[in-house]
Design a protein around this motif. Structure first.
Motif, PDB file in Angstrom:
ATOM      1  N   LEU A 262       2.604  40.173  13.883  1.00  0.00           N
ATOM      2  CA  LEU A 262       3.638  39.145  14.021  1.00  0.00           C
ATOM      3  C   LEU A 262       3.206  38.095  15.040  1.00  0.00           C
ATOM      4  O   LEU A 262       3.376  36.893  14.825  1.00  0.00           O
ATOM      5  N   ARG A 263       2.626  38.549  16.132  1.00  0.00           N
ATOM      6  CA  ARG A 263       2.126  37.595  17.129  1.00  0.00           C
ATOM      7  C   ARG A 263       0.985  36.759  16.551  1.00  0.00           C
ATOM      8  O   ARG A 263       0.890  35.548  16.801  1.00  0.00           O
ATOM      9  N   ARG A 264       0.080  37.395  15.807  1.00  0.00           N
ATOM     10  CA  ARG A 264      -1.037  36.656  15.227  1.00  0.00           C
ATOM     11  C   ARG A 264      -0.543  35.590  14.256  1.00  0.00           C
ATOM     12  O   ARG A 264      -1.076  34.485  14.196  1.00  0.00           O
ATOM     13  N   GLU A 265       0.523  35.925  13.500  1.00  0.00           N
ATOM     14  CA  GLU A 265       1.067  34.948  12.554  1.00  0.00           C
ATOM     15  C   GLU A 265       1.700  33.777  13.294  1.00  0.00           C
ATOM     16  O   GLU A 265       1.544  32.622  12.897  1.00  0.00           O
ATOM     17  N   ILE A 266       2.425  34.067  14.395  1.00  0.00           N
ATOM     18  CA  ILE A 266       3.018  32.982  15.191  1.00  0.00           C
ATOM     19  C   ILE A 266       1.914  32.090  15.756  1.00  0.00           C
ATOM     20  O   ILE A 266       2.007  30.848  15.728  1.00  0.00           O
ATOM     21  N   ALA A 267       0.837  32.712  16.270  1.00  0.00           N
ATOM     22  CA  ALA A 267      -0.262  31.930  16.835  1.00  0.00           C
ATOM     23  C   ALA A 267      -0.951  31.090  15.754  1.00  0.00           C
ATOM     24  O   ALA A 267      -1.296  29.919  15.983  1.00  0.00           O
ATOM     25  N   ARG A 268      -1.144  31.665  14.576  1.00  0.00           N
ATOM     26  CA  ARG A 268      -1.821  30.931  13.504  1.00  0.00           C
ATOM     27  C   ARG A 268      -1.010  29.718  13.069  1.00  0.00           C
ATOM     28  O   ARG A 268      -1.527  28.597  12.947  1.00  0.00           O
ATOM     29  N   LEU A 269       0.299  29.922  12.843  1.00  0.00           N
ATOM     30  CA  LEU A 269       1.139  28.805  12.413  1.00  0.00           C
ATOM     31  C   LEU A 269       1.256  27.740  13.508  1.00  0.00           C
ATOM     32  O   LEU A 269       1.267  26.533  13.224  1.00  0.00           O
ATOM     33  N   SER A 270       1.336  28.194  14.772  1.00  0.00           N
ATOM     34  CA  SER A 270       1.429  27.234  15.871  1.00  0.00           C
ATOM     35  C   SER A 270       0.157  26.397  15.971  1.00  0.00           C
ATOM     36  O   SER A 270       0.224  25.168  16.141  1.00  0.00           O
ATOM     37  N   LEU A 271      -1.005  27.050  15.873  1.00  0.00           N
ATOM     38  CA  LEU A 271      -2.266  26.315  15.911  1.00  0.00           C
ATOM     39  C   LEU A 271      -2.373  25.327  14.755  1.00  0.00           C
ATOM     40  O   LEU A 271      -2.852  24.194  14.917  1.00  0.00           O
ATOM     41  N   GLN A 272      -1.908  25.771  13.594  1.00  0.00           N
ATOM     42  CA  GLN A 272      -1.970  24.884  12.431  1.00  0.00           C
ATOM     43  C   GLN A 272      -1.139  23.615  12.664  1.00  0.00           C
ATOM     44  O   GLN A 272      -1.574  22.494  12.354  1.00  0.00           O
ATOM     45  N   ARG A 273       0.026  23.757  13.258  1.00  0.00           N
ATOM     46  CA  ARG A 273       0.871  22.592  13.529  1.00  0.00           C
ATOM     47  C   ARG A 273       0.277  21.722  14.632  1.00  0.00           C
ATOM     48  O   ARG A 273       0.318  20.483  14.554  1.00  0.00           O
ATOM     49  N   ILE A 323      15.020  44.228  10.149  1.00  0.00           N
ATOM     50  CA  ILE A 323      13.956  45.182  10.488  1.00  0.00           C
ATOM     51  C   ILE A 323      13.023  45.384   9.301  1.00  0.00           C
ATOM     52  O   ILE A 323      11.804  45.487   9.450  1.00  0.00           O
ATOM     53  N   VAL A 324      13.595  45.438   8.089  1.00  0.00           N
ATOM     54  CA  VAL A 324      12.759  45.563   6.889  1.00  0.00           C
ATOM     55  C   VAL A 324      11.828  44.356   6.769  1.00  0.00           C
ATOM     56  O   VAL A 324      10.648  44.501   6.426  1.00  0.00           O
ATOM     57  N   ARG A 330       3.742  44.459  10.271  1.00  0.00           N
ATOM     58  CA  ARG A 330       3.283  45.657  10.974  1.00  0.00           C
ATOM     59  C   ARG A 330       2.373  46.441  10.043  1.00  0.00           C
ATOM     60  O   ARG A 330       2.489  46.362   8.817  1.00  0.00           O
ATOM     61  N   SER A 331       1.470  47.215  10.637  1.00  0.00           N
ATOM     62  CA  SER A 331       0.573  48.041   9.834  1.00  0.00           C
ATOM     63  C   SER A 331       0.417  49.394  10.516  1.00  0.00           C
ATOM     64  O   SER A 331       0.594  49.525  11.729  1.00  0.00           O
ATOM     65  N   SER A 332       0.096  50.405   9.733  1.00  0.00           N
ATOM     66  CA  SER A 332      -0.131  51.758  10.236  1.00  0.00           C
ATOM     67  C   SER A 332      -1.413  52.282   9.609  1.00  0.00           C
ATOM     68  O   SER A 332      -1.507  52.439   8.391  1.00  0.00           O
ATOM     69  N   TYR A 333      -2.423  52.537  10.438  1.00  0.00           N
ATOM     70  CA  TYR A 333      -3.749  52.952   9.958  1.00  0.00           C
ATOM     71  C   TYR A 333      -4.288  51.938   8.939  1.00  0.00           C
ATOM     72  O   TYR A 333      -4.913  52.310   7.951  1.00  0.00           O
ATOM     73  N   GLY A 334      -4.003  50.650   9.191  1.00  0.00           N
ATOM     74  CA  GLY A 334      -4.486  49.614   8.287  1.00  0.00           C
ATOM     75  C   GLY A 334      -3.631  49.418   7.062  1.00  0.00           C
ATOM     76  O   GLY A 334      -3.872  48.509   6.274  1.00  0.00           O
ATOM     77  N   GLN A 335      -2.592  50.229   6.869  1.00  0.00           N
ATOM     78  CA  GLN A 335      -1.715  50.104   5.699  1.00  0.00           C
ATOM     79  C   GLN A 335      -0.498  49.276   6.081  1.00  0.00           C
ATOM     80  O   GLN A 335       0.194  49.584   7.057  1.00  0.00           O
ATOM     81  N   ASN A 336      -0.241  48.203   5.340  1.00  0.00           N
ATOM     82  CA  ASN A 336       0.909  47.358   5.632  1.00  0.00           C
ATOM     83  C   ASN A 336       2.191  48.177   5.539  1.00  0.00           C
ATOM     84  O   ASN A 336       2.437  48.872   4.557  1.00  0.00           O
ATOM     85  N   LEU A 337       3.025  48.092   6.584  1.00  0.00           N
ATOM     86  CA  LEU A 337       4.190  48.960   6.687  1.00  0.00           C
ATOM     87  C   LEU A 337       5.225  48.665   5.611  1.00  0.00           C
ATOM     88  O   LEU A 337       5.845  49.586   5.063  1.00  0.00           O
ATOM     89  N   VAL A 374       9.190  49.545  14.112  1.00  0.00           N
ATOM     90  CA  VAL A 374       9.302  48.124  14.493  1.00  0.00           C
ATOM     91  C   VAL A 374      10.495  47.934  15.436  1.00  0.00           C
ATOM     92  O   VAL A 374      11.429  47.190  15.134  1.00  0.00           O
ATOM     93  N   PRO A 375      10.474  48.601  16.602  1.00  0.00           N
ATOM     94  CA  PRO A 375      11.615  48.471  17.523  1.00  0.00           C
ATOM     95  C   PRO A 375      11.602  47.115  18.217  1.00  0.00           C
ATOM     96  O   PRO A 375      10.559  46.486  18.408  1.00  0.00           O
TER      97      PRO A 375
END
Length: 521
Positions: A262-273, A323-324, A330-337, A374-375
């Motif tokens: 989630l943080r990586r997505e925020i950073a990617r979109l912010s950089l793009q803008r 939450i869904v 989020r991912s668990s052992y590389g598997q998208n949650l 995902v608390p």
């Protein structure tokens, strides 16, 4: 006189005479009309009186008929009520007769019981006397046996109990193993059918998640703008997003590194803008990151709502929907949650349908089983217990709450859908390509598996094969018997099941062989 005046006077006189004659005629006609009107009025009045009399007689007749009808209905109701009262009185009388008969029978039984009680008291006294005599004989017999055997009664009892305990334990393990094998043979065919059908009817994707995201640039000149004077821009981006920016020699690319997608997505979109806008400075960076974070929250809600609609789940609390949506990042052992939860939900629905259960409830529990991962804030609870707490907080069905909390055996399974969710979670995580495991963790799990078997007495070697899906245990033939081999295999399997975490299932094979070796010289 003037002839004109004479003619005018003549005309006036004629007019007056004519008017007078008209009035006389009008008076005669008016009197006649009045008489005719009076006659008509009298006729109408008589007809009205006759009509009123007729209507009065008809109403009186109707009233009499209605009275007769009501009277007959009342008499019929009174007769019915009297009949019912008579029937009730007859039943009451019959019950009184029955009660009197029962009272007489009970009094008779009481008298007979008194006689039986007296007889029993006499027999009890006789039995007590016999018991006293028997105890004396038994004490004498025990003293003689102790004298002959050289053991006290307590020592002999302890030895006998220990011997019986060991024999019963061995027989119980053998019987338990037979029951388990019999149940496996009977259930194996149907279980394999249900699992295979569930897996084949569910499409799934291979794991593609990782901990880095590559942000592509049009030219390397933009790297300098992103870094800023003395690195202030890149520090501002890292502080605002919580993501590490790696700027190296890779052409036209910057690597965003974080364990949190989630943080990586925020950073990617912010950089793009920021790159599109061209204005890159700390104040602008904070503004864009905050705006992106809010928009991503809306996107998370939209993803959750779309997922719930596609899965056909209704009445879910808005917070659970959010939450869904967060599980998408989020991912668990590389598997998208989110993909894992959707896959588990589909498997649960299919398996519940095959077993004749409620597929919607099972699918709901499957989708929500990992919401504890995902608390919004850190907690010491495990994700299963935290997920159960969240589901209970937002009014989910108790069966769903129990399935969430028990899918890692951290709660007691109270509903039938709980083992279904646990099995489907294991199927989704254990299928080929579902998860990626770090090499060190994999090697440590294999080592722990072998060490667990080597800890038992009589075990010579232990090998984990087939990527940890089978454990082969070689025992010493002179220390472990054939019966003990069955017992050892069962105990190791139970210990693995209770102490270790692993995908799928592990088969435990105990090998015992006797070798006689001699050398001819």
């Amino acid at each position: 006189m003037d002839p004109i005046i004479i003619s005018i006077i003549s005309a006036v006189v004629a007019l007056v005479v004519g008017v007078a004659a008209g009035k006389v005629i009008f008076a005669k006609n008016t009197k006649k009309q009045v008489e005719e009107a009076e006659l008509q009025a009298q006729t109408i009045l008589k007809e009205a009186e006759l009509r009123a009399e007729t209507i009065k007689k008809e109403k009186q007749l109707e009233a009499k008929e209605r009275f007769v009808q009501l009277k007959s209905e009342h008499e019929r109701e009174v007769n019915d009520r009297n009949r019912k009262i008579g029937e009730i009185e007859n039943r009451i009388k019959q019950k009184e007769i029955t009660i009197n008969q029962k009272e007489a029978s009970i009094e008779k039984q009481v008298k007979e019981n008194d006689a039986i009680k007296e007889n029993l008291n006499r027999q009890i006294e006789l039995v007590n006397t016999k018991r006293t005599e028997l105890e004396k004989h038994q004490e004498e017999h025990i003293r003689r046996l102790e004298k002959v055997a050289g053991l006290t009664a307590e020592d002999a009892k302890a030895q006998l109990i220990e011997s019986l305990k060991q024999e019963a334990h061995t027989q119980a393990l053998s019987l338990q193993q037979e029951i388990i094998e019999d149940a496996k043979q009977k259930a194996n065919k149907e279980a394999r059918k249900i699992v295979i059908q569930s897996i084949q009817r569910t499409a799934a994707e291979h794991t593609i998640e990782n901990t880095v995201t590559v942000f592509n640039l049009e030219t390397d000149e933009i790297k300098g703008q992103i870094i800023g004077r003395e690195g202030r821009n890149i520090r501002a981006i890292e502080a605002a997003t919580g993501v590490d920016l790696i700027v190296d020699d890779t052409p036209e690319a910057i690597i965003l590194s974080s364990f949190d997608p989630l943080r990586r997505e925020i950073a990617r979109l912010s950089l793009q803008r920021l790159v599109s806008d061209g204005r890159i400075h700390p104040a602008r960076i904070e503004e864009v990151v905050e705006k992106t974070r809010r928009q991503l929250e809306d996107q998370v809600m939209e993803i959750g709502e779309r997922t719930v609609i596609e899965m056909g789940i209704h009445g879910l609390h808005k917070e659970l929907i959010r939450i869904v949506g967060k599980m998408r990042f989020r991912s668990s052992y590389g598997q998208n949650l989110l993909m894992h939860s959707r896959e588990t939900a589909n498997l649960c629905g299919i398996m519940a349908s095959e077993l004749g259960m409620n597929p919607k409830l099972a699918k709901r529990a499957g989708l929500l089983h990992d919401i504890g991962k995902v608390p919004d804030e850190e907690t010491e609870l495990s994700h299963a217990l935290l997920g159960a707490k969240l589901a209970e907080k937002y009014g989910e069905n108790p069966a769903v709450v129990n399935a969430i909390g028990a899918h890692h055996d951290e709660m007691e399974m109270l509903y039938v859908i709980s083992p279904i969710v646990q099995a489907c979670d294991a199927i989704s995580g254990a299928r080929p390509g579902a998860r990626r495991e770090i090499m060190q963790q994999y090697l440590q799990r294999i080592k722990d598996l072998e060490n667990l078997a080597l800890a038992y007495q009589g075990v010579e070697k232990a090998y984990a094969i087939q990527a940890g899906r089978e454990l082969r245990v070689i025992v010493e033939a002179d220390k472990v018997s054939d019966v003990d081999s069955d017992k050892l295999s069962f105990e190791i399997a139970q210990k693995i099941q209770t102490e270790m975490t692993y995908p799928g299932q592990i088969r435990v094979t105990v090998i015992r062989e006797k070798r006689a070796v001699n050398v001819a010289r």
